[in-house]
Design a protein around this motif. Structure first.
Motif, PDB file in Angstrom:
ATOM      1  N   SER A  29       1.861 -20.332  -1.509  1.00  0.00           N
ATOM      2  CA  SER A  29       0.848 -19.978  -0.223  1.00  0.00           C
ATOM      3  C   SER A  29      -0.451 -19.284  -0.930  1.00  0.00           C
ATOM      4  O   SER A  29      -0.030 -18.215  -1.622  1.00  0.00           O
ATOM      5  N   ASN A  30      -1.367 -19.291  -0.224  1.00  0.00           N
ATOM      6  CA  ASN A  30      -2.545 -18.716  -0.886  1.00  0.00           C
ATOM      7  C   ASN A  30      -2.099 -17.116  -0.656  1.00  0.00           C
ATOM      8  O   ASN A  30      -2.917 -16.302  -1.449  1.00  0.00           O
ATOM      9  N   LEU A  31      -1.686 -16.702   0.389  1.00  0.00           N
ATOM     10  CA  LEU A  31      -1.426 -15.307   0.789  1.00  0.00           C
ATOM     11  C   LEU A  31      -0.224 -14.756  -0.149  1.00  0.00           C
ATOM     12  O   LEU A  31      -0.461 -13.538  -0.202  1.00  0.00           O
ATOM     13  N   GLY A  32       0.394 -15.671  -0.734  1.00  0.00           N
ATOM     14  CA  GLY A  32       1.368 -15.041  -1.693  1.00  0.00           C
ATOM     15  C   GLY A  32       2.871 -15.403  -1.184  1.00  0.00           C
ATOM     16  O   GLY A  32       2.874 -15.819  -0.038  1.00  0.00           O
ATOM     17  N   LEU A  33       3.757 -15.474  -1.982  1.00  0.00           N
ATOM     18  CA  LEU A  33       5.337 -15.458  -1.431  1.00  0.00           C
ATOM     19  C   LEU A  33       5.552 -14.866  -0.372  1.00  0.00           C
ATOM     20  O   LEU A  33       5.404 -13.577  -0.283  1.00  0.00           O
ATOM     21  N   LYS A  34       5.961 -15.281   0.742  1.00  0.00           N
ATOM     22  CA  LYS A  34       6.496 -14.661   2.019  1.00  0.00           C
ATOM     23  C   LYS A  34       7.506 -13.531   1.670  1.00  0.00           C
ATOM     24  O   LYS A  34       7.347 -12.437   2.238  1.00  0.00           O
ATOM     25  N   GLU A  35       8.283 -13.856   0.687  1.00  0.00           N
ATOM     26  CA  GLU A  35       9.332 -12.597   0.353  1.00  0.00           C
ATOM     27  C   GLU A  35       8.707 -11.439  -0.293  1.00  0.00           C
ATOM     28  O   GLU A  35       9.173 -10.579   0.069  1.00  0.00           O
ATOM     29  N   LEU A  36       7.906 -11.864  -1.049  1.00  0.00           N
ATOM     30  CA  LEU A  36       7.131 -10.738  -1.584  1.00  0.00           C
ATOM     31  C   LEU A  36       6.331  -9.552  -0.452  1.00  0.00           C
ATOM     32  O   LEU A  36       6.227  -8.638  -0.559  1.00  0.00           O
ATOM     33  N   ARG A  37       5.424 -10.598   0.325  1.00  0.00           N
ATOM     34  CA  ARG A  37       4.775  -9.898   1.259  1.00  0.00           C
ATOM     35  C   ARG A  37       5.648  -9.177   2.258  1.00  0.00           C
ATOM     36  O   ARG A  37       5.378  -8.091   2.784  1.00  0.00           O
ATOM     37  N   GLU A  38       6.877  -9.378   2.451  1.00  0.00           N
ATOM     38  CA  GLU A  38       7.807  -8.647   3.422  1.00  0.00           C
ATOM     39  C   GLU A  38       8.300  -7.455   2.708  1.00  0.00           C
ATOM     40  O   GLU A  38       8.295  -6.612   3.126  1.00  0.00           O
ATOM     41  N   GLU A  39       8.455  -7.679   1.374  1.00  0.00           N
ATOM     42  CA  GLU A  39       8.683  -6.314   0.431  1.00  0.00           C
ATOM     43  C   GLU A  39       7.615  -5.534   0.462  1.00  0.00           C
ATOM     44  O   GLU A  39       7.923  -4.295   0.647  1.00  0.00           O
ATOM     45  N   ILE A  40       6.591  -5.951   0.463  1.00  0.00           N
ATOM     46  CA  ILE A  40       5.246  -5.137   0.453  1.00  0.00           C
ATOM     47  C   ILE A  40       5.257  -4.390   1.582  1.00  0.00           C
ATOM     48  O   ILE A  40       4.944  -3.084   1.740  1.00  0.00           O
ATOM     49  N   ALA A  41       5.474  -5.041   2.701  1.00  0.00           N
ATOM     50  CA  ALA A  41       5.298  -4.370   3.996  1.00  0.00           C
ATOM     51  C   ALA A  41       6.376  -3.324   4.356  1.00  0.00           C
ATOM     52  O   ALA A  41       5.961  -2.260   4.900  1.00  0.00           O
ATOM     53  N   ARG A  42       7.302  -3.739   3.746  1.00  0.00           N
ATOM     54  CA  ARG A  42       8.471  -2.814   3.843  1.00  0.00           C
ATOM     55  C   ARG A  42       8.187  -1.400   2.881  1.00  0.00           C
ATOM     56  O   ARG A  42       8.596  -0.365   3.600  1.00  0.00           O
ATOM     57  N   TYR A  43       7.574  -1.558   1.769  1.00  0.00           N
ATOM     58  CA  TYR A  43       7.368  -0.572   0.833  1.00  0.00           C
ATOM     59  C   TYR A  43       6.314   0.234   1.290  1.00  0.00           C
ATOM     60  O   TYR A  43       6.453   1.571   1.284  1.00  0.00           O
ATOM     61  N   LEU A  44       5.263  -0.293   2.171  1.00  0.00           N
ATOM     62  CA  LEU A  44       4.104   0.555   2.491  1.00  0.00           C
ATOM     63  C   LEU A  44       4.740   1.452   3.624  1.00  0.00           C
ATOM     64  O   LEU A  44       4.309   2.509   3.908  1.00  0.00           O
ATOM     65  N   SER A  45       5.233   0.748   4.504  1.00  0.00           N
ATOM     66  CA  SER A  45       5.999   1.578   5.660  1.00  0.00           C
ATOM     67  C   SER A  45       6.614   2.695   5.093  1.00  0.00           C
ATOM     68  O   SER A  45       6.558   3.655   5.702  1.00  0.00           O
ATOM     69  N   GLN A  46       7.659   2.528   4.163  1.00  0.00           N
ATOM     70  CA  GLN A  46       8.686   3.652   3.837  1.00  0.00           C
ATOM     71  C   GLN A  46       8.083   4.726   2.939  1.00  0.00           C
ATOM     72  O   GLN A  46       8.130   5.650   3.037  1.00  0.00           O
ATOM     73  N   ALA A  47       6.855   4.311   2.196  1.00  0.00           N
ATOM     74  CA  ALA A  47       6.396   5.028   0.860  1.00  0.00           C
ATOM     75  C   ALA A  47       5.272   5.813   1.663  1.00  0.00           C
ATOM     76  O   ALA A  47       4.888   6.810   1.391  1.00  0.00           O
ATOM     77  N   PHE A  48       4.549   5.168   2.364  1.00  0.00           N
ATOM     78  CA  PHE A  48       3.011   5.812   3.013  1.00  0.00           C
ATOM     79  C   PHE A  48       2.806   5.508   4.230  1.00  0.00           C
ATOM     80  O   PHE A  48       1.884   6.010   4.870  1.00  0.00           O
ATOM     81  N   ARG A  49       3.884   5.376   5.270  1.00  0.00           N
ATOM     82  CA  ARG A  49       3.638   5.023   6.695  1.00  0.00           C
ATOM     83  C   ARG A  49       2.394   4.236   7.066  1.00  0.00           C
ATOM     84  O   ARG A  49       2.015   4.604   8.065  1.00  0.00           O
ATOM     85  N   LEU A  50       2.479   3.204   6.335  1.00  0.00           N
ATOM     86  CA  LEU A  50       1.536   2.097   6.807  1.00  0.00           C
ATOM     87  C   LEU A  50       2.296   0.889   7.391  1.00  0.00           C
ATOM     88  O   LEU A  50       3.005   0.415   6.399  1.00  0.00           O
ATOM     89  N   ARG A  51       1.882   0.458   8.236  1.00  0.00           N
ATOM     90  CA  ARG A  51       2.639  -0.698   9.105  1.00  0.00           C
ATOM     91  C   ARG A  51       1.634  -1.877   9.036  1.00  0.00           C
ATOM     92  O   ARG A  51       0.595  -1.923   9.853  1.00  0.00           O
ATOM     93  N   TYR A  52       1.896  -2.946   8.507  1.00  0.00           N
ATOM     94  CA  TYR A  52       1.156  -4.135   8.451  1.00  0.00           C
ATOM     95  C   TYR A  52       2.351  -5.403   8.684  1.00  0.00           C
ATOM     96  O   TYR A  52       3.556  -5.701   8.345  1.00  0.00           O
ATOM     97  N   ASN A  53       1.627  -6.535   9.324  1.00  0.00           N
ATOM     98  CA  ASN A  53       2.483  -7.543   9.614  1.00  0.00           C
ATOM     99  C   ASN A  53       2.465  -8.522   8.218  1.00  0.00           C
ATOM    100  O   ASN A  53       1.323  -8.971   7.606  1.00  0.00           O
ATOM    101  N   ALA A  54       3.535  -8.875   7.765  1.00  0.00           N
ATOM    102  CA  ALA A  54       3.598  -9.616   6.435  1.00  0.00           C
ATOM    103  C   ALA A  54       3.046 -10.921   6.565  1.00  0.00           C
ATOM    104  O   ALA A  54       2.647 -11.510   5.622  1.00  0.00           O
ATOM    105  N   GLU A  55       3.219 -11.652   7.759  1.00  0.00           N
ATOM    106  CA  GLU A  55       2.456 -12.909   7.977  1.00  0.00           C
ATOM    107  C   GLU A  55       1.098 -13.085   7.830  1.00  0.00           C
ATOM    108  O   GLU A  55       0.628 -13.962   7.481  1.00  0.00           O
TER     109      GLU A  55
END
Length: 399
Positions: free
Chosen positions: A66-92
């Protein structure tokens, strides 16, 4: 026929080559050089991450994503940003995987900046920021920082630089080249100015994991800032994945949507094998990442102490893996100092002027190098400085 140069875009023609690469190329032509110039981890990408790439190839993952990148990776990025930096984003809809953070920066500026818009850029500044602003048709407005205040910008400085044409504040903390960081209060003061003047922030946080004292605070975490901030992050520095060319941007749906439009027509998507490796990095590579960060922290203290012993004043870097000592008292310009150090002692560092005029009188030294190489580099630098204190006739230039 006109000369070939006359066909070039005048903006591109006027931009000089990277000052970092010039010294890197000079060093590559010499034997026995210890390079402390390029911001490249000396660690190899951890095995488990490399193995994930190999396994992906063996399973036939060689197609577009996908242009946005693998959905699985974006979900991992969203989880990581939330846990490490308290930044919450919609992976979709609010995360875009890019070809390095360099592409993410270019996309953010091109998506946000219209011709004539002003972009505030703290200086000394990473070499890409001003050229990318110009490529987008924007007007870079440097905000010079000083050693005396730790190379940190202030809210008052930002406010003073704002005009009716100001649109974007480009933040990069932890900073390349100075290693400076901003604390929460400083960011809150800057955020208040940004909100008051209705600006947008592009926050390059590629060195966020390399924050040595306290936690990294993203300006996007602060009240009223998430919707007006694009956060840039990636895998190059903390995971030793520079050659994989993988980064990402996080922001509101409108910003990420606009960036994706440009991305899909120019780059299409990041390499799938690098994306598969990045999934493994976020799931199982954090332990190795923390080990590398601990080693950088050890080297940071070693380098700061070494500069002090050599008599070169140096602000202790709070993040990244660079030191930015002053060489003013030598009487040499930054360019002269670096060229002579390279030719006479085979040590490559970068003149501060590669990062803007306010870098004159300073050099950038990367401590993403082995302790053995750092120790030898400082021994050679000591010899060089000792000769500088003697009459010029005593200096011998090695061919």
């Amino acid at each position: 026929m006109k000369a070939a140069e006359e066909f070039l875009n005048p903006v591109v023609r006027a931009i000089p080559p990277s000052g970092i690469r010039r010294f890197f190329d000079l060093a590559a032509e010499m034997k026995g050089v210890i390079s402390l110039g390029v911001g490249e981890p000396d660690f190899v990408t951890p095995w488990r991450i490399r193995e994930a790439c190999i396994y992906a190839l063996e399973k036939g993952y060689t197609m577009y994503t996908s242009n946005l990148g693998l959905k699985e990776l974006r979900e991992e990025i969203a989880r990581y940003l939330s846990q490490a930096f308290r930044l919450r984003y919609n992976a979709e809809k609010e995360i875009l995987v890019t070809v390095g953070v360099s592409e993410a920066l270019d996309l953010a500026l091109r998506a946000l900046v219209a011709p004539g818009d002003e972009v505030l850029i703290p200086e000394p500044t990473y070499v890409s920021y001003i050229p990318c602003t110009l490529f987008a048709g924007g007007v870079p407005v440097p905000l010079p920082t000083r050693m005396e205040n730790g190379f940190r910008i202030s809210a008052a400085q930002v406010e003073k630089a704002i005009t009716p044409k100001t649109k974007v504040l480009l933040l990069a903390y932890p900073n390349n080249p100075t290693g400076a960081v901003l604390n929460r209060q400083e960011l809150e003061d800057i955020a208040a100015v940004v909100r008051e003047h209705d600006l947008v922030v592009v926050s390059d946080e590629i060195y966020a994991q390399l924050t040595y004292e306290g936690e990294h605070v993203s300006i996007a975490r602060l009240p009223g800032m998430r919707e007006r901030t694009v956060v840039l992050q990636g895998f190059s520095k903390a995971f030793a994945m520079t050659g994989w060319r993988l980064g990402y941007a996080a922001g509101n749906e409108a910003f990420i949507g606009a960036m994706t439009k440009i991305h899909q027509y120019t780059m299409l998507c990041a390499p799938i094998t690098a994306q598969m490796a990045a999934i493994e990095a976020l799931r199982n590579g954090l332990g190795e990442m923390r080990q590398m960060v601990r080693q950088y922290n050890y080297r940071r203290r070693l380098v700061v102490n070494a500069f002090k012993e050599l008599g070169l004043p140096c602000v202790e870097p709070g993040g990244a893996f660079y030191a930015f000592p002053s060489i003013r008292h030598t009487g040499l310009s930054a360019e002269e100092f670096c060229e002579r150090l390279l030719r006479e002692e085979r040590v490559a560092v970068v003149p501060g002027t590669a990062f803007g005029p306010s870098g004159e009188g300073f050099i950038r030294c990367s401590y993403a190098a082995s302790v053995a190489n750092l120790t030898e580099a400082f021994r050679r630098m000591g010899n060089f400085l000792q000769r500088l204190r003697k009459p010029a006739s005593a200096s011998v230039l090695r061919a």
